[in-house]
Design an enzyme around this catalytic site. Structure first.
Site, PDB file in Angstrom:
ATOM      1  N   ASP A 297      46.937  60.874  67.558  1.00  0.00           N
ATOM      2  CA  ASP A 297      48.338  61.097  67.197  1.00  0.00           C
ATOM      3  C   ASP A 297      48.908  62.182  68.101  1.00  0.00           C
ATOM      4  O   ASP A 297      48.172  63.008  68.658  1.00  0.00           O
ATOM      5  CB  ASP A 297      48.438  61.519  65.720  1.00  0.00           C
ATOM      6  CG  ASP A 297      49.837  61.364  65.140  1.00  0.00           C
ATOM      7  OD1 ASP A 297      50.756  60.962  65.887  1.00  0.00           O
ATOM      8  OD2 ASP A 297      50.013  61.659  63.943  1.00  0.00           O
ATOM      9  N   HIS A 298      50.225  62.191  68.233  1.00  0.00           N
ATOM     10  CA  HIS A 298      50.911  63.204  69.035  1.00  0.00           C
ATOM     11  C   HIS A 298      51.162  64.445  68.177  1.00  0.00           C
ATOM     12  O   HIS A 298      51.961  64.404  67.239  1.00  0.00           O
ATOM     13  CB  HIS A 298      52.243  62.657  69.560  1.00  0.00           C
ATOM     14  CG  HIS A 298      52.103  61.703  70.688  1.00  0.00           C
ATOM     15  ND1 HIS A 298      52.953  60.630  70.882  1.00  0.00           N
ATOM     16  CD2 HIS A 298      51.194  61.635  71.703  1.00  0.00           C
ATOM     17  CE1 HIS A 298      52.594  59.966  71.967  1.00  0.00           C
ATOM     18  NE2 HIS A 298      51.528  60.557  72.472  1.00  0.00           N
ATOM     19  N   TYR A 470      54.629  61.594  64.541  1.00  0.00           N
ATOM     20  CA  TYR A 470      54.679  60.259  63.928  1.00  0.00           C
ATOM     21  C   TYR A 470      54.217  59.100  64.804  1.00  0.00           C
ATOM     22  O   TYR A 470      54.774  58.020  64.757  1.00  0.00           O
ATOM     23  CB  TYR A 470      56.097  59.943  63.411  1.00  0.00           C
ATOM     24  CG  TYR A 470      56.853  61.122  62.877  1.00  0.00           C
ATOM     25  CD1 TYR A 470      56.313  61.920  61.866  1.00  0.00           C
ATOM     26  CD2 TYR A 470      58.104  61.456  63.358  1.00  0.00           C
ATOM     27  CE1 TYR A 470      57.009  63.020  61.363  1.00  0.00           C
ATOM     28  CE2 TYR A 470      58.805  62.548  62.856  1.00  0.00           C
ATOM     29  CZ  TYR A 470      58.246  63.329  61.873  1.00  0.00           C
ATOM     30  OH  TYR A 470      58.934  64.412  61.386  1.00  0.00           O
ATOM     31  N   HIS A 471      53.150  59.298  65.576  1.00  0.00           N
ATOM     32  CA  HIS A 471      52.678  58.222  66.448  1.00  0.00           C
ATOM     33  C   HIS A 471      51.183  57.965  66.278  1.00  0.00           C
ATOM     34  O   HIS A 471      50.440  57.950  67.270  1.00  0.00           O
ATOM     35  CB  HIS A 471      52.993  58.549  67.914  1.00  0.00           C
ATOM     36  CG  HIS A 471      54.438  58.779  68.189  1.00  0.00           C
ATOM     37  ND1 HIS A 471      54.893  59.661  69.146  1.00  0.00           N
ATOM     38  CD2 HIS A 471      55.552  58.249  67.619  1.00  0.00           C
ATOM     39  CE1 HIS A 471      56.228  59.658  69.155  1.00  0.00           C
ATOM     40  NE2 HIS A 471      56.644  58.799  68.242  1.00  0.00           N
ATOM     41  N   PRO A 472      50.681  57.714  65.064  1.00  0.00           N
ATOM     42  CA  PRO A 472      49.251  57.439  64.903  1.00  0.00           C
ATOM     43  C   PRO A 472      48.874  56.061  65.440  1.00  0.00           C
ATOM     44  O   PRO A 472      49.594  55.088  65.234  1.00  0.00           O
ATOM     45  CB  PRO A 472      49.053  57.528  63.383  1.00  0.00           C
ATOM     46  CG  PRO A 472      50.382  57.137  62.811  1.00  0.00           C
ATOM     47  CD  PRO A 472      51.407  57.678  63.777  1.00  0.00           C
TER      48      PRO A 472
END
Length: 554
Positions: A297-298, A470-472
């Protein structure tokens, strides 16, 4: 009985349902745990400020991580969209594909067919870009992509500040070069009756075709497990209200519940790490140790400033008056500041000039966005985010229990690899230099959380306040190796008739926002499924003709 059963109506599921049902000879059933995703909060772009923190609870799963050792034991927040459209209902609508080399790396890792040359046509097919079609952009696709012609003037200060620190301007992050600072394009309707509204995946692909006779969409359907018999996925069990139901799949089950819930559903179905499933009393159908592993994630760190300038989103008498005016403007004309993504501009930068591509991303927001909009501040201000684009840390998704209604155990293991802290520290320094540039002098007020000047102080600030942007991805990794969960056609290895199509299959996190890539992936796989079906029918027709001919001559 349906030909295809799709689990999850998010960015991937909406595309799959729409594209597969274009063939009137097949039947498609889409199961979605949330609602239709077409209410007012799903259509007003700036309503994300209420959706992300979970004020509209029905549209957000509002997950939390397990305590993160790298973040002082804090539990992170993991908002995920719930409803047709999935997280495209609540995201910032930024249309970003990532860097071309990211996809070439996928191919080098054994994901044949996923190089940049392979995926570009599917990005273009999905896209209806206001700038028109060219070698890198598409026109006429379902997903409308527009320029943000409503941005606040402070964005020009951000671009100027980047320029003052030696960073080039870039008017297209999806163009020949990703590096530089510019205004993001957004997935927002720019043409037609929905002009000015959020262009979620459901609004783009699904809502207008839900009346197709061969498409059944069941909302408020919470999937319990995938039904497997003799090594084949044959259907799905789900709960509708207090009733347990099943639906059968004649051809395939397509799992598109996202990077957090796709592995959860697989494990609930007995597909995953055997020791973990056994410990929860779940019968093991297929041991796949990598299900739920490889979570990436980011991680994002934010600087927040108050401002004497009031031409931004804020809280107070003047802000309320401006909000009411903007609401009326959007209601009557679909124009005005409620069209904002809030994250209106940004940058892709290198922390080391020798790198082959940017390794950090900035999001500049025209509001004081603190703790995912869960912590509010009076007055006006702005904020800037920095994230590490290709983290080395790897986490997991596991089951909390065998209860399908229980939230999964999400452990991104943020900063477990020290290289991520080093990169984030460098990125935060670069961001601080930009925010201190003369271009911001007229806007700048007190910083809410000054981090100090030493590395130790900055590291402490990062551990105290950083969280996801919010980038899993990655929890059902694709590849050609034996440990991969799915093959490059996204078929689950070891189970016939089951594919996973969403961000969970990404072997590595791409350098940018993930919504556009997920839509691309679903376009590509939907076309592949339809092509396979045509080939099967042609073979059967040829075999039948040959058999008939043989009988005739006999």
């Amino acid at each position: 009985m349906y030909d295809y059963v799709i689990i999850g109506g998010g960015s991937a599921g909406s595309v799959l349902a729409a594209r597969l049902s274009e063939d009137p000879s097949v039947t498609v059933c889409l199961l979605e745990a949330g609602g239709r995703g077409d209410g007012i909060f799903s259509r007003v772009p700036m309503a994300a400020a209420a959706m992300v923190p979970g004020h509209v609870k029905s549209a957000n799963w509002r997950f939390s991580t397990v305590p993160q050792a790298g973040l002082n034991g804090r539990q992170g927040y993991q908002p995920r969209g719930r409803g047709l459209g999935g997280s495209s209902l609540i995201n910032a609508m930024l249309y970003v594909r990532g860097h071309a080399r990211d996809y070439d790396e996928w191919a080098a890792l054994g994901c044949d067919g996923w190089s940049w040359a392979d995926v570009l046509p599917w990005f273009k097919k999905s896209e209806d870009n206001i700038r028109g079609a060219d070698d890198l952009h598409g026109r006429g696709g379902p997903l409308q992509v527009c320029d943000q012609n409503w941005t606040r003037p402070i964005n020009q200060a951000f671009l100027k500040a980047c320029e003052q620190k030696g960073h080039r301007q870039n008017d297209d992050f999806n163009g020949p070069q990703q590096e530089g600072a510019g205004v993001y394009q957004a997935t927002q309707f720019w043409n037609g009756p929905k002009r000015g509204e959020r262009c979620s995946a459901a609004a783009a692909y699904l809502h207008d075709v839900m009346a197709r006779r061969n498409l059944t969409v069941i909302t408020e359907a919470h999937v319990s497990r995938i039904l497997v018999e003799q090594g084949r996925a044959i259907g799905v069990a789900y709960r509708f209200g207090k009733e347990e139901r099943t639906v059968r799949a004649g051809r395939e089950v397509l799992l598109s519940a996202g990077a957090l819930q796709s592995p959860q559903i697989l494990m609930l179905s007995g597909i995953g790490p055997a020791d973990h499933l056994t410990s929860l009393g779940i019968p093991v159908v297929l041991e796949r140790p990598q299900v739920g592993a490889n979570l990436q994630d980011h991680l994002d760190y934010t600087m927040i400033f108050r401002s004497p300038d009031t031409d931004m989103f804020g809280m107070g008498v003047m802000a309320t008056r401006d909000l009411m005016r903007a609401a009326n403007e959007w209601r009557t004309e679909r124009m005005g500041h409620l069209r904002s993504t809030c994250a209106e501009s940004g940058a892709f930068l290198k922390t080391d000039p020798s790198l082959d591509r940017p390794d950090i991303q900035l999001h500049f927001l025209v509001a004081m966005v603190d703790d995912h909009v869960r912590k509010m501040h009076w007055g006006h201000g702005y904020s800037c985010h920095v994230c590490v684009l290709r983290p080395h840390s790897r986490g997991t998704v596991r089951l909390a229990s065998a209860d399908p209604s229980a939230a999964p155990l999400i452990d991104p293991a943020f900063l477990s690899d020290p290289r991520d802290l080093e990169t984030l520290r460098k990125g935060a320094r670069m961001m601080a230099e930009i925010m201190a540039s003369p271009a911001f002098d007229r806007y700048r007020g007190p910083e809410l959380y000054p981090a100090g000047t030493s590395d130790a102080e900055l590291d402490a600030a990062i551990r105290a306040r950083a969280d996801t942007i919010y980038h899993p991805v990655g929890t059902c990794r694709m590849g050609s190796d034996a440990d991969a969960v799915v093959d490059p056609d996204l078929r689950l290895k070891g189970i016939v008739g089951l594919r996973v199509v969403d961000a969970s299959v990404m072997p590595r996190l791409i350098g940018g926002n993930t919504n556009a890539p997920v839509i691309m992936m679903a376009e590509k796989i939907a076309a592949s499924i339809r092509s396979e079906l045509r080939a099967t029918r042609e073979r059967r027709s040829a075999n039948a003709a040959a058999s008939k001919s043989g009988l005739h001559f006999a």
